[in-house]
Design a protein around this motif. Structure first.
Motif, PDB file in Angstrom:
ATOM      1  N   ASN A  76       0.806  -1.214   0.000  1.00  0.00           N
ATOM      2  CA  ASN A  76       0.000   0.000   0.000  1.00  0.00           C
ATOM      3  C   ASN A  76       0.846   1.274   0.000  1.00  0.00           C
ATOM      4  OD1 ASN A  76      -2.367  -1.552   0.088  1.00  0.00           O
ATOM      5  ND2 ASN A  76      -2.284  -1.653   2.322  1.00  0.00           N
ATOM      6  N   GLY A  77       1.900   1.288  -0.786  1.00  0.00           N
ATOM      7  CA  GLY A  77       2.715   2.488  -0.934  1.00  0.00           C
ATOM      8  C   GLY A  77       3.714   2.731   0.171  1.00  0.00           C
ATOM      9  N   SER A  78       3.973   1.750   1.017  1.00  0.00           N
ATOM     10  CA  SER A  78       4.998   1.868   2.055  1.00  0.00           C
ATOM     11  C   SER A  78       5.930   0.668   1.959  1.00  0.00           C
ATOM     12  CB  SER A  78       4.375   1.873   3.456  1.00  0.00           C
ATOM     13  OG  SER A  78       3.593   3.019   3.649  1.00  0.00           O
ATOM     14  N   LEU A  79       7.198   0.901   2.226  1.00  0.00           N
ATOM     15  CA  LEU A  79       8.145  -0.217   2.285  1.00  0.00           C
ATOM     16  C   LEU A  79       8.154  -0.744   3.713  1.00  0.00           C
ATOM     17  CD1 LEU A  79      11.102   0.920   0.021  1.00  0.00           C
ATOM     18  CD2 LEU A  79       9.578  -1.021  -0.324  1.00  0.00           C
ATOM     19  N   ILE A  80       7.536  -1.883   3.899  1.00  0.00           N
ATOM     20  CA  ILE A  80       7.341  -2.495   5.211  1.00  0.00           C
ATOM     21  C   ILE A  80       8.425  -3.548   5.439  1.00  0.00           C
ATOM     22  CG2 ILE A  80       5.721  -3.833   6.639  1.00  0.00           C
ATOM     23  CD1 ILE A  80       4.709  -1.037   5.869  1.00  0.00           C
ATOM     24  N   PRO A  81       9.071  -3.559   6.617  1.00  0.00           N
ATOM     25  CA  PRO A  81      10.043  -4.633   6.898  1.00  0.00           C
ATOM     26  C   PRO A  81       9.345  -5.991   6.919  1.00  0.00           C
ATOM     27  CG  PRO A  81      10.209  -2.861   8.527  1.00  0.00           C
ATOM     28  CD  PRO A  81       8.975  -2.607   7.712  1.00  0.00           C
ATOM     29  N   ALA A  82       9.801  -6.904   6.066  1.00  0.00           N
ATOM     30  CA  ALA A  82       9.217  -8.244   6.005  1.00  0.00           C
ATOM     31  C   ALA A  82      10.032  -9.239   6.804  1.00  0.00           C
ATOM     32  CB  ALA A  82       9.117  -8.708   4.557  1.00  0.00           C
ATOM     33  N   GLY A  83      11.328  -8.986   6.917  1.00  0.00           N
ATOM     34  CA  GLY A  83      12.197  -9.898   7.634  1.00  0.00           C
ATOM     35  C   GLY A  83      13.568  -9.288   7.823  1.00  0.00           C
ATOM     36  N   ASN A  84      14.315  -9.874   8.726  1.00  0.00           N
ATOM     37  CA  ASN A  84      15.664  -9.419   9.036  1.00  0.00           C
ATOM     38  C   ASN A  84      16.432 -10.642   9.528  1.00  0.00           C
ATOM     39  OD1 ASN A  84      17.979  -8.271  10.021  1.00  0.00           O
ATOM     40  ND2 ASN A  84      16.957  -6.854  11.417  1.00  0.00           N
ATOM     41  N   ILE A  85      17.545 -10.940   8.862  1.00  0.00           N
ATOM     42  CA  ILE A  85      18.378 -12.068   9.262  1.00  0.00           C
ATOM     43  C   ILE A  85      19.828 -11.612   9.330  1.00  0.00           C
ATOM     44  CG2 ILE A  85      16.824 -13.820   8.299  1.00  0.00           C
ATOM     45  CD1 ILE A  85      18.734 -14.010   5.893  1.00  0.00           C
ATOM     46  N   THR A  86      20.683 -12.429   9.897  1.00  0.00           N
ATOM     47  CA  THR A  86      22.118 -12.145   9.897  1.00  0.00           C
ATOM     48  C   THR A  86      22.846 -13.301   9.232  1.00  0.00           C
ATOM     49  OG1 THR A  86      22.411 -13.124  12.089  1.00  0.00           O
ATOM     50  CG2 THR A  86      22.035 -10.745  12.003  1.00  0.00           C
ATOM     51  N   ARG A  87      23.987 -12.969   8.651  1.00  0.00           N
ATOM     52  CA  ARG A  87      24.847 -13.976   8.055  1.00  0.00           C
ATOM     53  C   ARG A  87      26.287 -13.636   8.402  1.00  0.00           C
ATOM     54  NH1 ARG A  87      20.955 -16.513   7.571  1.00  0.00           N
ATOM     55  NH2 ARG A  87      20.110 -17.541   5.756  1.00  0.00           N
ATOM     56  N   ASP A  88      27.055 -14.679   8.679  1.00  0.00           N
ATOM     57  CA  ASP A  88      28.483 -14.507   8.936  1.00  0.00           C
ATOM     58  C   ASP A  88      29.221 -14.412   7.611  1.00  0.00           C
ATOM     59  OD1 ASP A  88      27.998 -14.767  11.664  1.00  0.00           O
ATOM     60  OD2 ASP A  88      28.389 -16.920  11.653  1.00  0.00           O
ATOM     61  N   PHE A  89      30.401 -13.789   7.646  1.00  0.00           N
ATOM     62  CA  PHE A  89      31.291 -13.795   6.499  1.00  0.00           C
ATOM     63  C   PHE A  89      32.663 -14.254   6.954  1.00  0.00           C
ATOM     64  CE2 PHE A  89      31.330  -9.429   8.119  1.00  0.00           C
ATOM     65  CZ  PHE A  89      32.684  -9.147   8.231  1.00  0.00           C
ATOM     66  N   VAL A  90      33.503 -14.674   6.010  1.00  0.00           N
ATOM     67  CA  VAL A  90      34.823 -15.205   6.336  1.00  0.00           C
ATOM     68  C   VAL A  90      35.864 -14.092   6.343  1.00  0.00           C
ATOM     69  CG1 VAL A  90      36.615 -16.851   5.673  1.00  0.00           C
ATOM     70  CG2 VAL A  90      34.210 -17.461   5.410  1.00  0.00           C
ATOM     71  N   ASP A  91      35.990 -13.382   5.210  1.00  0.00           N
ATOM     72  CA  ASP A  91      37.017 -12.354   5.083  1.00  0.00           C
ATOM     73  C   ASP A  91      36.455 -10.949   4.901  1.00  0.00           C
ATOM     74  OD1 ASP A  91      39.263 -14.166   5.166  1.00  0.00           O
ATOM     75  OD2 ASP A  91      38.727 -14.771   3.136  1.00  0.00           O
ATOM     76  N   SER A  92      35.344 -10.828   4.189  1.00  0.00           N
ATOM     77  CA  SER A  92      34.812  -9.517   3.836  1.00  0.00           C
ATOM     78  C   SER A  92      33.283  -9.562   3.775  1.00  0.00           C
ATOM     79  CB  SER A  92      35.366  -9.097   2.474  1.00  0.00           C
ATOM     80  OG  SER A  92      34.660  -8.016   1.945  1.00  0.00           O
ATOM     81  N   PRO A  93      32.617  -8.454   4.105  1.00  0.00           N
ATOM     82  CA  PRO A  93      31.154  -8.405   3.948  1.00  0.00           C
ATOM     83  C   PRO A  93      30.705  -8.603   2.498  1.00  0.00           C
ATOM     84  CG  PRO A  93      31.888  -6.633   5.367  1.00  0.00           C
ATOM     85  CD  PRO A  93      33.124  -7.256   4.791  1.00  0.00           C
ATOM     86  N   LEU A  94      31.625  -8.461   1.543  1.00  0.00           N
ATOM     87  CA  LEU A  94      31.279  -8.714   0.141  1.00  0.00           C
ATOM     88  C   LEU A  94      30.904 -10.172  -0.099  1.00  0.00           C
ATOM     89  CD1 LEU A  94      33.980  -6.625  -1.731  1.00  0.00           C
ATOM     90  CD2 LEU A  94      31.522  -6.201  -1.661  1.00  0.00           C
ATOM     91  N   GLU A  95      31.216 -11.050   0.836  1.00  0.00           N
ATOM     92  CA  GLU A  95      30.881 -12.474   0.712  1.00  0.00           C
ATOM     93  C   GLU A  95      29.412 -12.755   1.013  1.00  0.00           C
ATOM     94  OE1 GLU A  95      35.329 -13.845   2.150  1.00  0.00           O
ATOM     95  OE2 GLU A  95      33.642 -14.021   3.531  1.00  0.00           O
ATOM     96  N   VAL A  96      28.677 -11.724   1.390  1.00  0.00           N
ATOM     97  CA  VAL A  96      27.237 -11.850   1.629  1.00  0.00           C
ATOM     98  C   VAL A  96      26.539 -10.948   0.616  1.00  0.00           C
ATOM     99  CG1 VAL A  96      25.363 -11.547   3.283  1.00  0.00           C
ATOM    100  CG2 VAL A  96      27.627 -12.251   4.088  1.00  0.00           C
ATOM    101  N   GLY A  97      25.648 -11.523  -0.171  1.00  0.00           N
ATOM    102  CA  GLY A  97      24.968 -10.738  -1.191  1.00  0.00           C
ATOM    103  C   GLY A  97      23.518 -11.133  -1.346  1.00  0.00           C
TER     104      GLY A  97
END
Length: 166
Positions: A76-97
Motif C-alpha cells: 500500500n505504498g509503504s516499504l514495510i520490513p518483512a524480515g531481518n536475518i544475519t549472516r556470517d562472512f569469512v574475510d569480507s562483507p562482500l561475501e554476503v549478497g
C-alpha cells in the motif's frame, strides 16, 4: 570495497522510490553514520507486481564478522520490513549478497573457501519464509551440491569430481 554509506544508498534508491518510502528503509536500518550497505537489489519477491527491496548492511560497532540482511515489501505504498536475518562472512562483507529473481530473494554467503550457501526467501500473504536452499561443500577433489525446495518438497544432491566434473 568499503561498502556504501547510507546517504549514497538513499541517492541510489531515489531512482526507484519516492522519498517517503526511502525514509521507511532508513528508519528501519538505523543510524546513518554507523552503517555501510554492501549489497542490495530491487525486484518482486512478494509476487504482487510491486518492487520490493533487500539489502545487506554492516554496522561499524559490530565486533563479529557478521552482516544484517533487511527485506522490505511494498505494501500500500509503504516499504514495510518483512524480515531481518544475519549472516556470517569469512574475510569480507562482500561475501554476503542478495539477488531478487523468479519471485524470490536469494541470500548468498560464504561458509569457507569453496563452500557457499544460497537461501531463497519469499513473502506471501503476510508471511516471510525460506523457500529453498542450495549449498556447495568441497572436500579434496570432490564437490557436493545440495538443493532443497521447501515449497515443492524436493531434494537433489549432486556429487562430482572437481577436477573433471564427472
Amino acid at each position: 570495497q568499503s561498502g556504501t554509506s547510507l546517504k549514497e544508498f538513499e541517492k541510489k534508491l531515489s531512482d526507484y522510490y519516492d522519498p517517503e518510502l526511502i525514509e521507511d528503509v532508513v528508519q528501519t536500518i538505523g543510524s546513518a553514520d554507523q552503517v555501510k550497505v554492501w549489497s542490495w537489489d530491487i525486484g518482486d519477491f512478494s509476487s504482487d507486481e510491486h518492487n520490493d527491496l533487500a539489502c545487506v548492511v554492516r554496522y561499524s560497532k559490530e565486533k563479529t564478522k557478521q552482516c544484517s540482511i533487511f527485506f522490505f515489501v511494498d505494501i500500500n505504498g509503504s516499504l514495510i520490513p518483512a524480515g531481518n536475518i544475519t549472516r556470517d562472512f569469512v574475510d569480507s562483507p562482500l561475501e554476503v549478497g542478495v539477488a531478487i529473481r523468479d519471485a524470490s530473494c536469494y541470500v548468498t554467503s560464504k561458509k569457507e573457501q569453496f563452500n557457499w550457501n544460497i537461501v531463497g526467501y519469499r513473502y506471501r500473504h503476510g508471511i516471510f519464509f525460506e523457500s529453498d536452499t542450495f549449498s556447495t561443500s568441497r572436500i579434496g577433489t570432490q564437490t557436493m551440491e545440495t538443493f532443497t525446495d521447501h515449497v515443492q518438497r524436493r531434494n537433489k544432491i549432486h556429487v562430482f569430481s572437481t577436477r573433471n566434473e564427472e
